[in-house]
Scaffold this motif. Sequence first.
Motif: not given
Length: 405
Positions: A165-190
């Motif tokens: 059930g996992a999703v594979l996303l090749p050619n998808t570079a992470v440019t930043r971890i999204l953090i709010a109030d000391g907690e992960v919210m997600g990622v920004e990617t290319t």
Amino acid sequence: MIESADVIVIGSGGLGAATAYYLATRSTRRVAILERLEIGSQTSPRAAGMVSCLRKSDLMISLIKMAATRIKQFSADIGQPLDWVQSGSLKVARRVVDAEVIQDDLLRGRSHGLDVEEISPDAAHRLNPFLQTTGLATVMRIGDDMYFNPAQLAVGFARAAQGNGAVLLPNTAVTRILIADGEVMGVETTRGRIDAPIVVDAAGAWTRQVAEASGIQVPLVTTAQQLFVTEPVPDARAELPMVRIMDAAVYMRPCEGGFLWGVYEESPRFFDMNDFDANFDIKDLPLDAEVLWRYARDVEAQLPVLLKAAVREHRGGLPTMTADGQHIIGPARTIRGFYFASGCNVAGLSIAPALGDVLAAWIVDGVPPIDLAPLSVDRFGAGPWPDDELITKAAWQYRHFYGAR
């Protein structure tokens, strides 16, 4: 492209892919593997694929024994191919001071039920006729050691994760971890934003860059490692025990009718991944064959085959090193939902099945199944960690991987 997941794993090398697989099989959480290039394509398939069961601590021996079991059961358990051979190994001391280390190794190995014994140089030569007896002080046989095809492990875990059930996303570079109030919210990617409350930084050579882009510090450095694979050699057989010469830090194992061999040199090259462009691929890493030939000459009396066998492949990767030679596994100090799976210290691929399993359990259950404090990033304190000091210590760990004094 997806908009959200429950867990994002950055990197599809051995540590990242194994973590994703065990997350996918342990829970109903939606798992996504993000890879800046192709899945399982960077350092992992360029490793030596050697499993050394006699490690320097009780925790590491327990983990590598678990990993070895996972490797043996890999095809049956997850349905992906993995070729492996339990050939055993010969750990060779040429100096009296290193022979003393082997005595400590023997005691530690026996306390963990490993198949270890000190053997004579002549007995070692009989087990592997390519190892000559000249200059040997002490030899230890480790029957539990094995090797496997490194190109199969990370890709196999990733495909099995996808099958669960996992999703594979090749050619998808992470440019930043999204953090709010000391907690992960997600990622920004290319390719856009992906929301998620949990992110695992298993980005290999790019671990530090991924973390630092969002102000998260991690004390590791990226190091060059290279090896040769020879053409077939008469009388080379898959079951010949691997050889590790302690003071030279040279290793050799059978490989496709010839030998795979490399070295942990005294002055390794370190890299700042920010110096490479966004499209850099580890297959394009500049290599230096003379480094290997220099150490082949150093061990010519013991392993003359290294200078005689024609080279079929010269490959290299970029493992990450820490100041104490141990992995970095577990949550970041101050950011909720951010985990590290890095600091492979030139042995990450072989132990990845165990580390991926225990990290997945930690994420799902909220607590690790075993005490992983020795591998926590917290062991290094709050920093700062000057790069020059980190590189000096990492270089020492690299060179002394086999415990030579």
